[in-house]
Design a protein around this motif. Structure first.
Motif, PDB file in Angstrom:
ATOM      1  N   SER A 175     -11.425  -3.907  -8.903  1.00  0.00           N
ATOM      2  CA  SER A 175     -10.331  -3.555  -9.812  1.00  0.00           C
ATOM      3  C   SER A 175     -10.149  -4.639 -10.873  1.00  0.00           C
ATOM      4  CB  SER A 175      -9.027  -3.329  -9.040  1.00  0.00           C
ATOM      5  OG  SER A 175      -8.556  -4.535  -8.482  1.00  0.00           O
ATOM      6  N   LEU A 176     -10.357  -5.890 -10.503  1.00  0.00           N
ATOM      7  CA  LEU A 176     -10.239  -6.973 -11.486  1.00  0.00           C
ATOM      8  C   LEU A 176     -11.370  -6.902 -12.514  1.00  0.00           C
ATOM      9  CD1 LEU A 176      -9.170  -9.931  -9.166  1.00  0.00           C
ATOM     10  CD2 LEU A 176      -7.722  -8.408 -10.513  1.00  0.00           C
ATOM     11  N   ARG A 177     -12.578  -6.557 -12.055  1.00  0.00           N
ATOM     12  CA  ARG A 177     -13.689  -6.387 -12.998  1.00  0.00           C
ATOM     13  C   ARG A 177     -13.433  -5.219 -13.944  1.00  0.00           C
ATOM     14  NH1 ARG A 177     -16.763  -8.046  -8.518  1.00  0.00           N
ATOM     15  NH2 ARG A 177     -17.151  -5.899  -7.871  1.00  0.00           N
ATOM     16  N   LEU A 178     -12.773  -4.185 -13.431  1.00  0.00           N
ATOM     17  CA  LEU A 178     -12.396  -3.054 -14.281  1.00  0.00           C
ATOM     18  C   LEU A 178     -11.448  -3.523 -15.382  1.00  0.00           C
ATOM     19  CD1 LEU A 178     -12.257   0.010 -14.924  1.00  0.00           C
ATOM     20  CD2 LEU A 178     -10.296   0.083 -13.389  1.00  0.00           C
ATOM     21  N   PHE A 179     -10.482  -4.369 -15.028  1.00  0.00           N
ATOM     22  CA  PHE A 179      -9.570  -4.914 -16.032  1.00  0.00           C
ATOM     23  C   PHE A 179     -10.353  -5.703 -17.082  1.00  0.00           C
ATOM     24  CE2 PHE A 179      -6.134  -5.235 -12.543  1.00  0.00           C
ATOM     25  CZ  PHE A 179      -5.899  -3.875 -12.629  1.00  0.00           C
ATOM     26  N   GLY A 180     -11.350  -6.460 -16.641  1.00  0.00           N
ATOM     27  CA  GLY A 180     -12.178  -7.215 -17.571  1.00  0.00           C
ATOM     28  C   GLY A 180     -12.974  -6.314 -18.491  1.00  0.00           C
ATOM     29  N   ALA A 181     -13.529  -5.243 -17.944  1.00  0.00           N
ATOM     30  CA  ALA A 181     -14.303  -4.300 -18.762  1.00  0.00           C
ATOM     31  C   ALA A 181     -13.399  -3.622 -19.791  1.00  0.00           C
ATOM     32  CB  ALA A 181     -14.969  -3.257 -17.873  1.00  0.00           C
ATOM     33  N   LEU A 182     -12.193  -3.255 -19.372  1.00  0.00           N
ATOM     34  CA  LEU A 182     -11.248  -2.655 -20.310  1.00  0.00           C
ATOM     35  C   LEU A 182     -10.910  -3.642 -21.428  1.00  0.00           C
ATOM     36  CD1 LEU A 182      -8.787  -0.821 -17.910  1.00  0.00           C
ATOM     37  CD2 LEU A 182     -10.343   0.234 -19.547  1.00  0.00           C
ATOM     38  N   GLY A 183     -10.660  -4.884 -21.045  1.00  0.00           N
ATOM     39  CA  GLY A 183     -10.324  -5.898 -22.040  1.00  0.00           C
ATOM     40  C   GLY A 183     -11.464  -6.171 -22.996  1.00  0.00           C
ATOM     41  N   ALA A 184     -12.687  -6.076 -22.516  1.00  0.00           N
ATOM     42  CA  ALA A 184     -13.843  -6.363 -23.364  1.00  0.00           C
ATOM     43  C   ALA A 184     -14.113  -5.243 -24.359  1.00  0.00           C
ATOM     44  CB  ALA A 184     -15.079  -6.592 -22.493  1.00  0.00           C
ATOM     45  N   HIS A 185     -13.781  -4.007 -23.988  1.00  0.00           N
ATOM     46  CA  HIS A 185     -14.141  -2.875 -24.834  1.00  0.00           C
ATOM     47  C   HIS A 185     -13.001  -2.311 -25.668  1.00  0.00           C
ATOM     48  CE1 HIS A 185     -18.202  -2.688 -23.386  1.00  0.00           C
ATOM     49  NE2 HIS A 185     -17.769  -2.776 -22.146  1.00  0.00           N
ATOM     50  N   LEU A 186     -11.765  -2.709 -25.364  1.00  0.00           N
ATOM     51  CA  LEU A 186     -10.632  -2.204 -26.140  1.00  0.00           C
ATOM     52  C   LEU A 186     -10.384  -3.077 -27.369  1.00  0.00           C
ATOM     53  CD1 LEU A 186      -8.062  -1.326 -23.341  1.00  0.00           C
ATOM     54  CD2 LEU A 186      -9.390   0.261 -24.719  1.00  0.00           C
ATOM     55  N   GLU A 187      -9.684  -2.520 -28.314  1.00  0.00           N
ATOM     56  CA  GLU A 187      -9.287  -3.273 -29.505  1.00  0.00           C
ATOM     57  C   GLU A 187      -8.261  -4.335 -29.096  1.00  0.00           C
ATOM     58  OE1 GLU A 187      -9.493  -1.989 -33.036  1.00  0.00           O
ATOM     59  OE2 GLU A 187     -11.019  -0.518 -32.530  1.00  0.00           O
ATOM     60  N   PRO A 188      -8.162  -5.426 -29.831  1.00  0.00           N
ATOM     61  CA  PRO A 188      -7.198  -6.480 -29.474  1.00  0.00           C
ATOM     62  C   PRO A 188      -5.754  -5.988 -29.345  1.00  0.00           C
ATOM     63  CG  PRO A 188      -8.740  -7.311 -31.074  1.00  0.00           C
ATOM     64  CD  PRO A 188      -9.031  -5.849 -30.923  1.00  0.00           C
ATOM     65  N   ALA A 189      -5.333  -5.040 -30.172  1.00  0.00           N
ATOM     66  CA  ALA A 189      -3.972  -4.510 -30.064  1.00  0.00           C
ATOM     67  C   ALA A 189      -3.781  -3.763 -28.745  1.00  0.00           C
ATOM     68  CB  ALA A 189      -3.671  -3.587 -31.239  1.00  0.00           C
ATOM     69  N   ALA A 190      -4.806  -3.012 -28.333  1.00  0.00           N
ATOM     70  CA  ALA A 190      -4.732  -2.281 -27.067  1.00  0.00           C
ATOM     71  C   ALA A 190      -4.765  -3.235 -25.886  1.00  0.00           C
ATOM     72  CB  ALA A 190      -5.881  -1.280 -26.977  1.00  0.00           C
ATOM     73  N   VAL A 191      -5.513  -4.333 -26.019  1.00  0.00           N
ATOM     74  CA  VAL A 191      -5.540  -5.347 -24.957  1.00  0.00           C
ATOM     75  C   VAL A 191      -4.150  -5.951 -24.807  1.00  0.00           C
ATOM     76  CG1 VAL A 191      -6.503  -7.578 -24.259  1.00  0.00           C
ATOM     77  CG2 VAL A 191      -7.985  -5.837 -25.219  1.00  0.00           C
ATOM     78  N   GLY A 192      -3.477  -6.194 -25.927  1.00  0.00           N
ATOM     79  CA  GLY A 192      -2.113  -6.725 -25.875  1.00  0.00           C
ATOM     80  C   GLY A 192      -1.161  -5.788 -25.164  1.00  0.00           C
ATOM     81  N   ALA A 193      -1.339  -4.486 -25.345  1.00  0.00           N
ATOM     82  CA  ALA A 193      -0.500  -3.512 -24.655  1.00  0.00           C
ATOM     83  C   ALA A 193      -0.835  -3.443 -23.166  1.00  0.00           C
ATOM     84  CB  ALA A 193      -0.672  -2.141 -25.291  1.00  0.00           C
ATOM     85  N   LEU A 194      -2.073  -3.763 -22.805  1.00  0.00           N
ATOM     86  CA  LEU A 194      -2.521  -3.712 -21.417  1.00  0.00           C
ATOM     87  C   LEU A 194      -2.068  -4.939 -20.621  1.00  0.00           C
ATOM     88  CD1 LEU A 194      -4.516  -2.115 -19.479  1.00  0.00           C
ATOM     89  CD2 LEU A 194      -6.251  -3.716 -20.258  1.00  0.00           C
TER      90      LEU A 194
END
Length: 156
Positions: A16-35
């Motif tokens: 699950s932590l790696r999933l969070f990392g993958a999401l953070g790597a592929h999302l736009e910076p604004a979306a990462v901020g919302a996550l």
């Protein structure tokens, strides 16, 4: 429900932590901020665990994912979310401690049952660990672990 905190199995938690990392790597910076607010609590719990509930590889994964999210979201946004998550974890811990203290006074029977259950689980854990040590030593060639001195010598 908090993300990633309900995973008791180390491999599931790390996944699950790696999933969070993958999401953070592929999302736009604004979306990462919302996550960040929903993800950082699980990451902080896993990265900062000193109780032994989280294994070392999972702690390393959590630390690297936190670093990735900080790079992607930007320092200001990340630090604000980090402070909020740390505050939320500390607040949750304090409320849990207070709830248990009040419960120990108001529900003495339930508190004593939980205390006995906790002691029994510690005994089972200790017994299981000793059985593992015996299995390991018998696999190495000795037949059994006999006496306290031999057990101490195994761990030193």
């Amino acid at each position: 429900r908090r993300l990633g905190t309900r995973c008791r199995e180390p491999s599931a938690r790390a996944a699950s932590l790696r999933l969070f990392g993958a999401l953070g790597a592929h999302l736009e910076p604004a979306a990462v901020g919302a996550l960040l607010p929903s993800v950082l609590r699980a990451l902080l719990f896993s990265a900062g665990d000193k109780s032994g509930k989280v294994d070392a590889p999972t702690r390393e994964v959590a630390a690297s994912v936190m670093q990735l999210l900080q790079e992607r979201a930007g320092d200001e946004l990340y630090l604000r979310a980090y402070a909020d998550a740390r505050h939320a974890l500390a607040e949750a811990k304090q409320s849990r401690i207070a709830r248990l203290a009040v419960e120990a006074i108001t529900d003495t029977i339930g508190a004593s049952k939980r205390k006995i259950e906790k002691q029994q689980s510690k005994q089972r854990s200790k017994k299981r660990k000793m059985e593992d040590v015996k299995k390991q030593t018998s696999a190495k060639g000795s037949l059994s672990v006999a006496g306290k001195k031999k057990r101490r010598a195994l761990h030193d």
